[in-house]
Design a protein around this motif. Structure first.
Motif, PDB file in Angstrom:
ATOM      1  N   MET A   1      31.681 -95.369 -15.913  1.00 41.95           N
ATOM      2  CA  MET A   1      32.094 -94.172 -15.177  1.00 41.95           C
ATOM      3  C   MET A   1      30.879 -93.329 -14.794  1.00 41.95           C
ATOM      4  N   LEU A   2      29.898 -93.243 -15.683  1.00 40.44           N
ATOM      5  CA  LEU A   2      28.687 -92.492 -15.372  1.00 40.44           C
ATOM      6  C   LEU A   2      27.931 -93.114 -14.203  1.00 40.44           C
ATOM      7  N   CYS A   3      28.067 -94.426 -14.041  1.00 44.31           N
ATOM      8  CA  CYS A   3      27.383 -95.124 -12.949  1.00 44.31           C
ATOM      9  C   CYS A   3      28.192 -95.120 -11.656  1.00 44.31           C
ATOM     10  N   GLY A   4      29.422 -94.613 -11.711  1.00 43.50           N
ATOM     11  CA  GLY A   4      30.260 -94.587 -10.515  1.00 43.50           C
ATOM     12  C   GLY A   4      30.959 -95.903 -10.241  1.00 43.50           C
ATOM     13  N   ILE A   5      30.923 -96.825 -11.199  1.00 44.99           N
ATOM     14  CA  ILE A   5      31.567 -98.133 -11.022  1.00 44.99           C
ATOM     15  C   ILE A   5      33.065 -98.029 -11.286  1.00 44.99           C
ATOM     16  N   LEU A   6      33.435 -97.237 -12.288  1.00 46.80           N
ATOM     17  CA  LEU A   6      34.835 -96.990 -12.602  1.00 46.80           C
ATOM     18  C   LEU A   6      35.188 -95.557 -12.224  1.00 46.80           C
ATOM     19  N   GLU A   7      36.349 -95.375 -11.639  1.00 46.87           N
ATOM     20  CA  GLU A   7      36.813 -94.029 -11.325  1.00 46.87           C
ATOM     21  C   GLU A   7      37.584 -93.476 -12.517  1.00 46.87           C
ATOM     22  N   PRO A   8      37.299 -92.252 -12.950  1.00 46.73           N
ATOM     23  CA  PRO A   8      38.007 -91.673 -14.101  1.00 46.73           C
ATOM     24  C   PRO A   8      39.502 -91.521 -13.834  1.00 46.73           C
ATOM     25  N   SER A   9      40.293 -91.609 -14.895  1.00 42.22           N
ATOM     26  CA  SER A   9      41.716 -91.291 -14.777  1.00 42.22           C
ATOM     27  C   SER A   9      41.903 -89.792 -14.624  1.00 42.22           C
ATOM     28  N   SER A  10      41.017 -89.036 -15.252  1.00 45.39           N
ATOM     29  CA  SER A  10      41.000 -87.580 -15.099  1.00 45.39           C
ATOM     30  C   SER A  10      39.616 -87.073 -15.469  1.00 45.39           C
ATOM     31  N   GLY A  11      39.326 -85.843 -15.093  1.00 43.98           N
ATOM     32  CA  GLY A  11      38.001 -85.297 -15.324  1.00 43.98           C
ATOM     33  C   GLY A  11      37.022 -85.781 -14.269  1.00 43.98           C
ATOM     34  N   GLU A  12      35.758 -85.417 -14.439  1.00 42.27           N
ATOM     35  CA  GLU A  12      34.769 -85.790 -13.436  1.00 42.27           C
ATOM     36  C   GLU A  12      33.368 -85.831 -14.026  1.00 42.27           C
ATOM     37  N   VAL A  13      32.482 -86.514 -13.298  1.00 37.73           N
ATOM     38  CA  VAL A  13      31.054 -86.534 -13.612  1.00 37.73           C
ATOM     39  C   VAL A  13      30.347 -85.801 -12.481  1.00 37.73           C
ATOM     40  N   LEU A  14      29.510 -84.837 -12.825  1.00 37.53           N
ATOM     41  CA  LEU A  14      28.785 -84.039 -11.837  1.00 37.53           C
ATOM     42  C   LEU A  14      27.286 -84.262 -11.984  1.00 37.53           C
ATOM     43  N   PHE A  15      26.624 -84.492 -10.855  1.00 36.54           N
ATOM     44  CA  PHE A  15      25.165 -84.564 -10.841  1.00 36.54           C
ATOM     45  C   PHE A  15      24.649 -83.364 -10.070  1.00 36.54           C
ATOM     46  N   ASN A  16      23.939 -82.504 -10.776  1.00 36.98           N
ATOM     47  CA  ASN A  16      23.461 -81.244 -10.181  1.00 36.98           C
ATOM     48  C   ASN A  16      24.595 -80.476  -9.507  1.00 36.98           C
ATOM     49  N   GLY A  17      25.744 -80.487 -10.178  1.00 39.21           N
ATOM     50  CA  GLY A  17      26.885 -79.708  -9.707  1.00 39.21           C
ATOM     51  C   GLY A  17      27.777 -80.396  -8.691  1.00 39.21           C
ATOM     52  N   GLN A  18      27.402 -81.610  -8.241  1.00 42.58           N
ATOM     53  CA  GLN A  18      28.208 -82.339  -7.252  1.00 42.58           C
ATOM     54  C   GLN A  18      28.920 -83.524  -7.906  1.00 42.58           C
TER      55      GLN A  18
END
Length: 291
Positions: free
Chosen positions: A46-63
């Motif tokens: 999920m951190l690599c963007g390979i899997l999409e989260p079921s909920s929540g999010e990962v932000l890089f510099n706020g995006q």
């Protein structure tokens, strides 16, 4: 630079692999410790963007990294536990192929591949086919491909698997030098690797972080739970069946046990200073393969 996990979860049907994780990562080396099935690989994907989260999010510099798309992939390097490769490619050809996939110009890719092959001690076999490589050599090639785009975020899933002790030291030094202004997340069962280089550790169990902090902060959790007891060889076998024995060593005709226990296991047991491995065994007493 900041990588934020905001109540990140991933479900596979009824199974919860990652359960509402929140954390913030700035430049430095982060160790991810947990037993098999804890959710470490799912979290990394999920951190690599390979899997999409079921909920929540990962932000890089706020995006959101999902919104960033290719812009995020340009700043990340990933070494999966079992990375794919083409056996008939040479090491140099393989890196050039991965560089093309990453959109790195050919001339720049050639220079970068040469530097990385030297860095991971594969320059002498750059023109040999990958199918002739040992497991350790393949792992070093995997590390090189993860570094091709000089990523700002480096995610490594069991990167020292298959490496001998000398190669592991070389790897640790490489990562320590690389991570001065980068975010590195390192998942491994080899506790000594994390002890050697991690600035902060996440202890993961059943999809969540049980603990997170510096090594001294986490080790403090195990203080008062580590004991040393000298017994006969026959008694040693009985103790192994009833308590968590982190280590045993023979001394003359006796055995010295290192025991992980909430309470003093015997009036003759002496308290001793805890380590990160003791902490791991305290939370995962049946886990094998600790080094």
């Amino acid at each position: 630079m900041d990588l934020s996990l905001n109540r990140l979860s991933k479900h596979f049907g009824p199974k919860i692999a990652v359960d509402g994780i929140t954390a913030s990562l700035s430049p430095g080396i982060y160790g991810l410790l947990g037993a098999n099935g804890a959710g470490k690989t799912t979290l990394m994907r999920m951190l690599c963007g390979i899997l999409e989260p079921s909920s929540g999010e990962v932000l890089f510099n706020g995006q959101s990294i999902m919104d960033m798309g290719p812009r995020y992939r340009n700043v990340i390097g990933y070494l999966p536990q079992d990375f794919g490769y083409y056996p008939d490619y040479t090491a140099h050809e393989f890196l050039m192929y991965i560089a093309a996939l990453k959109g790195i110009p050919r001339i720049a890719a050639g220079k970068r591949a040469k530097v990385l092959l030297n860095m991971v001690d594969l320059s002498g076999v750059a023109k040999k086919k990958v199918k002739t490589f040992s497991g350790g050599m393949l792992q070093r090639l995997g590390i090189a491909q993860a570094l091709l785009n000089n990523p700002k975020i480096l995610v490594l899933d069991e990167p020292t698997a298959g490496l001998d002790p000398k190669e592991r030291v070389r790897f640790r030094n490489l990562i320590a030098n690389f991570a001065s202004d980068k975010i590195v997340l390192l998942s491994t069962h080899i506790v000594s690797d994390i002890e050697a280089i991690a600035d902060k550790v996440f202890l993961m169990k059943k999809g969540n972080f049980l603990l997170q902090g510096t090594i001294p902060e986490l080790v403090q959790e195990a203080e008062g739970k580590v004991w040393e007891l000298t017994v006969s060889p026959q008694e040693a076998r009985e103790w192994e069946d009833t308590v968590t024995v982190a280590n045993l060593r023979h001394s003359n005709e006796q055995v010295i046990l290192r025991i992980i226990s909430e309470k003093q296991p015997s009036p003759y047991a002496m308290s001793c200073a805890a380590t990160l491995e003791d902490l791991y065994l305290y939370y995962f007493p049946t886990e094998e393969g600790i080094k």
